[in-house]
Design a protein around this motif. Structure first.
Motif, PDB file in Angstrom:
ATOM      1  N   ARG A  18      38.208  38.675  46.850  1.00  0.00           N
ATOM      2  CA  ARG A  18      39.524  38.568  46.481  1.00  0.00           C
ATOM      3  C   ARG A  18      40.082  37.203  46.446  1.00  0.00           C
ATOM      4  N   TYR A  19      39.684  36.432  47.505  1.00  0.00           N
ATOM      5  CA  TYR A  19      39.874  35.018  47.200  1.00  0.00           C
ATOM      6  C   TYR A  19      39.451  34.190  45.973  1.00  0.00           C
ATOM      7  N   LEU A  20      38.349  34.523  45.745  1.00  0.00           N
ATOM      8  CA  LEU A  20      37.850  33.798  44.574  1.00  0.00           C
ATOM      9  C   LEU A  20      38.442  34.113  43.397  1.00  0.00           C
ATOM     10  N   LEU A  21      38.771  35.525  43.149  1.00  0.00           N
ATOM     11  CA  LEU A  21      39.658  35.726  41.996  1.00  0.00           C
ATOM     12  C   LEU A  21      41.144  35.503  42.037  1.00  0.00           C
ATOM     13  N   GLY A  22      41.200  34.869  43.420  1.00  0.00           N
ATOM     14  CA  GLY A  22      42.760  34.524  43.289  1.00  0.00           C
ATOM     15  C   GLY A  22      43.579  35.744  43.799  1.00  0.00           C
ATOM     16  N   MET A  23      43.122  36.796  44.221  1.00  0.00           N
ATOM     17  CA  MET A  23      43.982  37.921  44.667  1.00  0.00           C
ATOM     18  C   MET A  23      44.144  38.172  46.050  1.00  0.00           C
ATOM     19  N   ARG A  35      36.773  26.714  42.351  1.00  0.00           N
ATOM     20  CA  ARG A  35      36.947  27.016  41.067  1.00  0.00           C
ATOM     21  C   ARG A  35      36.178  26.242  40.006  1.00  0.00           C
ATOM     22  N   TYR A  60      44.661  34.744  32.827  1.00  0.00           N
ATOM     23  CA  TYR A  60      44.844  35.451  34.165  1.00  0.00           C
ATOM     24  C   TYR A  60      45.774  34.410  35.046  1.00  0.00           C
ATOM     25  N   LEU A  61      45.415  33.028  35.182  1.00  0.00           N
ATOM     26  CA  LEU A  61      46.018  32.219  35.955  1.00  0.00           C
ATOM     27  C   LEU A  61      47.453  32.029  35.329  1.00  0.00           C
ATOM     28  N   LYS A  73      49.453  35.081  36.459  1.00  0.00           N
ATOM     29  CA  LYS A  73      49.804  34.989  37.974  1.00  0.00           C
ATOM     30  C   LYS A  73      50.764  33.876  38.187  1.00  0.00           C
ATOM     31  N   LEU A  86      30.590  35.347  50.205  1.00  0.00           N
ATOM     32  CA  LEU A  86      31.635  36.060  49.786  1.00  0.00           C
ATOM     33  C   LEU A  86      31.782  37.509  50.257  1.00  0.00           C
ATOM     34  N   ILE A 131      35.771  44.189  45.244  1.00  0.00           N
ATOM     35  CA  ILE A 131      37.213  44.100  45.460  1.00  0.00           C
ATOM     36  C   ILE A 131      37.642  45.401  46.204  1.00  0.00           C
ATOM     37  N   GLU A 163      36.751  45.479  49.523  1.00  0.00           N
ATOM     38  CA  GLU A 163      37.554  44.774  50.579  1.00  0.00           C
ATOM     39  C   GLU A 163      38.742  45.380  50.887  1.00  0.00           C
TER      40      GLU A 163
END
Lengths: 245, 766
Positions: free
Chosen positions: A24-29, B7, B34-35, B38, B339, B465, B468
């Motif tokens: 989630r961190y990697l994808l900025g979530m 990144r 996406y950025l 956001k 990760l 995801i 998580e």
């Protein structure tokens, strides 16, 4: 070197910590809520079986204090003439432990309003999960003297975290003492006096309201406010708090 | 800021990869979008795009400068041996560094005495000799290994063959530190064979020194097809164990922590060269150095920082790393494991479940890359990894390390210790070989395209995801469902493809034609090619000699996702047509084998048909008059009749109607056969002729061409073959009849792709 190593300082304990390094961190979530994992783990979420009305955990109550899906407190409230069904349901995020007590008192009594931000995401989640989305969100107000003393209303600051429009339609009478300085008997002694007044010229007809406060302890404050709003024509009253005492 | 580092690493890789496929530019656009959605600050997004553009340009500049400055006519060479010389059978090879550029040195050793002498060659020696330069062969079969590109990515543009070469061509020189470490490595590799029993030697050289040459080819293949190759690569685990061991020894010896860290920082690069400096080693060593460096200076480090910094450092040093499978797998898996660790540790308590979860993560992350390079997956990979990763890392590696260190003190004691490991290791290797022979659990997916790879990773990330977050059955089954769906689509692609294809594979001197009908309603392989192998003296034999069936035909079929052949048509018994059938029979499922009617005389055809019988492949002996139809295509056997005297004329001749054209596949049919065919079928006209017998003048007679009146002829022939095929007469005949000629020696693999009744020819070269 913090720039390179990725340190942050915890909003609550001021210790250094890393963000969780995960997908989630990697994808900025991941939302960086500003506190370290130790502090986060000191908070105890409410989980498992809970009282249908007040949202307290039933698992750590002994048998005689519960009946079916309700706790004894709520049964007593529901049996009290004039109080049955006033509060449809309360939901709280965390159990009230010493750690949370410390955090809440730093927020309330020392004025560290920014410390509420870690509550944002769990409050939002619970809000979306448990309540109809057309509710009118009403923070429990402070009396004007208390507001002057503190400079801000912690319930309003918490309600603002929900990112919805607030309706500050309640006014608190100023002659009661601090709830946190009273015991249960003293608190319940005043249940039939009205603590709150709803301002005029609001139309609550057929609307549901959600009261927001920092903590639900005996339920006197919240039920009092709820009753006032029901008297003004509201359909149902709910409440959402950070802690369930 | 660490966010920025992590990144940047991702975007740097995208920037370089964008040179190979537009899809990476598309990914960049998705990230930027996406950025922006956001509401990330504009300046941050701009910085990331700049990183991407920087690496895009950086690679473009380096790639532009990556060309030869040596002239092809150059004859006299002097330079230095850059890598440890490798001797395989009668082939000596190494990277040769001249003052101008690197070259791939390749020499056929004439006799066994020279071979023994050449074994004393050392990296760093300076050599002087006469030789010829050759350009590496161009890729001529789609999807398969591209040797020219492989060398180019290593900044090598020539294959250098010396006219004559001996140990005396080379002299000692002033060795650099790197030379000396490499020489030491060479010495250690030789030492492993003295220290370890034969069964363990290969594994020991791989685990301790990153040298895989010593492992038997069959075991190596088994490791690869069972998805265990990573065990043989020196990686983070090795570096971790070695560092911990040395650190412990230093502390015991009374060094301070700080001094120990400093000494380790100097030792690690030496260790990297000593173990062969493969991308996985360099990654692990770089990361270890970063971690030790931060410990030495008492800094704290986010787990991702070391990986990202090591990655950026490596691709700045050599951006071509990005295209190496070892680099891709090493980073994807290590990044992914780091990760995933928080979620696995939080949600699972039992160490076995944790191991299972981490192994699954590693498998899921490496799968798309593995499929891209190897086209198939083994279902046994996960269970075998669960079993053998702990076995190798906890038992075998430390034991080997101990044995190796002890051997410097007492060979006897170390030998004794090494024997302990022999039974379990050889047992495991036997198991691997048996599983591999039976293709147990192998699923052929074919080579996924870039879009499919993107979808595979998107689905994998989506699952991670979800895992998580708050885990509910519904949420997870949806994510797992999507992931399975993507892989099932990849598996089903041949069944969904509305295009048909006829592919004349470049198998050198030989024939092999693959027919894939739309929607997988028929897959036929006409001949397999074959490699002539002389009965070489033992010292000349290579460990894994090239064989067309194993090295071209089968990998190509698998890369296309072909799981079974409806018909394997073997036209006749010549090696250049059916030599590769042994590999095809072993590796592919075959529904039906077609063979020409007539007496079986050759050893090769007999042994193949025996093998087919053993594998329960039904064999039909066909003759003129046989044939079959599909929805839209028809196939008719025109020859043999069954009484042909000569082997070539016994060839199965197939007339096919497909993709709007008529095709005649003639095998090695010669003049007598052609005449007989014309007598029996005087009115046949065709569009495409697979010219008989590789363009020899014994086939494709003027009468035959004139009568059939093809528009296109395909000649399947090897470059510079000994027979002088194709014959100028034949080319002349075809020219006179205005036939367009495709030749596999010049065009490489030739393919006709069709949709319903329309199609187009294409060739990989030219």
């Amino acid at each position: 070197m913090d720039i390179l190593t990725g340190d942050h300082y915890c909003l609550w304990c001021e210790g250094r910590y890393f963000n969780d390094f995960n997908w989630r961190y990697l994808l900025g979530m991941s939302t960086n809520d500003g506190i370290c994992s130790e502090c986060r783990e000191s908070l105890l979420s409410i989980s498992g079986e809970i009282c249908r009305i007040c949202g307290r955990m039933l698992n750590n109550l002994s048998k005689e204090f519960r009946k079916g899906e309700l706790c004894l407190d709520c049964i007593r409230w529901e049996d009290e003439p004039g109080w049955a069904g006033v509060l449809v349901k309360n939901r709280s995020v965390y159990q009230y432990n010493d750690f949370l007590k410390g955090i809440l008192s730093r927020i309330k009594f020392r004025g560290d309003a920014v410390m509420v931000s870690p509550f944002m995401s769990p409050l939002k989640t619970l809000f979306k999960l448990e309540f109809p989305n057309d509710v009118i969100v009403v923070p429990i107000p402070l009396s004007s003297e208390r507001l002057y003393e503190r400079g801000f209303n912690q319930a309003k600051v918490l309600a603002e975290l929900l990112d919805v429009q607030l309706k500050e339609i309640l006014i608190r009478d100023s002659h009661e003492g601090k709830q946190s300085k009273k015991n249960r008997r003293e608190r319940l002694a005043v249940i039939n006096q009205s603590l709150f007044k709803c301002i005029d010229n609001v139309d609550l007809e057929e609307k549901n309201v959600l009261l927001v406060d920092d903590i639900y302890t005996t339920g006197v404050t919240i039920r009092n406010a709820a009753k006032e709003l029901l008297n003004k024509g509201a359909n149902k009253a709910y409440s959402l708090t950070v802690a369930r005492g | 800021m660490t966010d920025a580092l992590n990144r940047s690493a991702v975007l740097a890789v995208l920037g370089i990869a964008a040179h190979k496929s537009v899809i990476f530019t598309f990914i960049l656009m998705v990230i930027v979008l996406y950025l922006v959605l956001k509401k990330v600050k504009f300046s941050r997004v701009a910085c990331l795009v700049l990183v991407y553009l920087f690496f895009y340009t950086y690679f473009a500049l380096i790639d532009q400068a990556n060309h030869s400055i040596v002239l092809s006519g150059e004859k006299a060479f002097s330079g230095k041996i850059r890598t440890i010389p490798e001797i395989d059978g009668d082939r000596l090879s190494f990277v040769f560094q001249t003052s101008k550029e690197k070259m791939a040195f390749s020499y056929r050793i004439p006799d066994i005495i020279s071979k023994e002498q050449l074994e004393d060659l050392k990296p760093g020696m300076v050599c002087r000799f006469q030789g010829t330069l050759q350009t590496p062969s161009e890729k001529s079969v789609p999807n398969l290994f591209d040797y020219r590109e492989y060398l180019r990515d290593r900044k090598i543009h020539w294959i250098l063959t010396p006219d004559s070469f001996s140990f005396r061509s080379c002299k000692n020189s002033s060795y650099t530190l790197v030379d000396r470490i490499q020489q030491y490595r060479q010495m250690l590799i030789q030492k492993t064979s003295q220290v370890f029993p034969a069964e363990l030697n290969g594994l020991a050289a791989a685990l301790l020194l990153g040298e895989r040459q010593q492992i038997g080819q069959r075991i190596l293949n088994a490791y690869q097809s069972l998805g265990l190759t990573h065990l043989l690569a020196v990686s983070g685990l090795h570096v971790g164990i070695i560092v911990a061991l040395i650190f412990y020894l230093f502390i015991r010896a009374g060094l301070t922590r700080e001094r120990s860290y400093e000494v380790l920082l100097f030792m690690l690069p030496v260790y990297a060269i000593l173990t062969g400096a493969a991308p996985s080693v360099i990654r692990a060593v770089c990361m270890a150095m970063i971690v030790i460096g931060t410990l030495r200076f008492k800094l704290r480090l986010q787990p991702g920082t070391a990986i990202s910094a090591a990655l950026l450092g490596m691709i700045v040093y050599n951006p071509y790393f990005v295209f190496q499978p070892g680099f891709q797998l090493s980073y994807i898996v290590s990044f992914g494991l780091v990760l995933s660790a928080p979620a696995v540790m939080n949600k699972l308590n039992h160490p076995l479940f944790r191991l299972l979860a981490m192994s699954t993560v590693a498998q899921l992350l490496s799968l798309p890359v593995v499929l891209f390079h190897f086209y198939e997956l083994s279902l046994l990979s996960l269970p075998l990894n669960l079993l053998f990763v702990p076995f190798i890392s906890v038992v075998v590696l430390p034991l080997f390390l101990l044995v190796f260190v002890l051997s410097f003190l007492s060979v006897d004691v170390s030998m004794l210790l090494a024997r302990l490991a022999t039974p379990p290791v050889s047992l495991a290797h036997q198991l691997f070989e048996i599983l591999d022979q039976h293709n147990a659990g192998q699923i052929v997916f074919g080579r996924p395209g870039m879009l499919m790879i993107l979808l595979m990773y998107a689905a994998t990330l989506f699952l991670f995801i979800r895992l998580e977050g708050i885990v509910t059955k519904r949420k997870i089954s949806l994510a797992v469902g999507i992931l399975l769906f993507v892989y099932i689509i990849q598996w089903c692609l041949p069944y969904l493809n509305p295009l048909g294809k006829v592919t004349f594979l470049d198998v050198g001197q030989g024939d092999s034609t693959l027919i894939e009908l739309p929607f997988n309603r028929g897959t036929y392989l006409i001949d397999t090619g074959g490699t002539l192998t002389f009965n070489k003296e033992p010292w000349k034999r290579k460990k894994d000699p090239f064989e067309v069936g194993k090295d071209i035909t089968v990998p190509f079929l698998k890369s296309k996702g072909i799981k079974k052949l409806d018909y394997l048509i073997l036209t006749h018994g010549d090696l250049d047509h059916i030599g590769g059938a042994d590999a095809v029979l072993s590796e592919m499922k075959i529904k039906h084998l077609l063979y020409g009617k007539g007496p079986l005389e050759g050893e090769l055809e007999k042994s193949l048909l025996k093998k087919a019988a053993k594998k329960d492949v039904p064999v039909s002996f066909v003759q003129a008059g046989n044939g079959w139809k599909t929805q839209g295509e028809s196939f008719a056997v025109l020859s043999p009749i069954g009484n042909e005297q000569e082997k070539n004329n016994r060839s199965i001749v197939l007339l096919a109607e497909m993709g709007g054209l008529s095709w005649l596949f003639t095998g090695d049919l010669e003049l007598a056969g052609e005449i007989s065919l014309l007598e029996r079928f005087p009115n046949i006209k065709i569009n495409v002729l697979k010219a008989g017998h590789h363009g020899s003048n014994s086939s494709t007679s003027p009468l035959f061409v004139k009568s059939l009146a093809p528009d296109i002829a395909v000649i399947s022939v090897g470059a510079k073959n000994r027979f002088g095929h194709p014959n100028p007469q034949v080319l002349d005949t075809l020219k006179k009849n205005r036939v367009t000629v495709f030749r596999t020696d010049k065009d490489g693999t030739i393919q006709y792709r069709f949709f319903r009744e329309h199609g187009q020819f294409s060739n990989i070269k030219r």
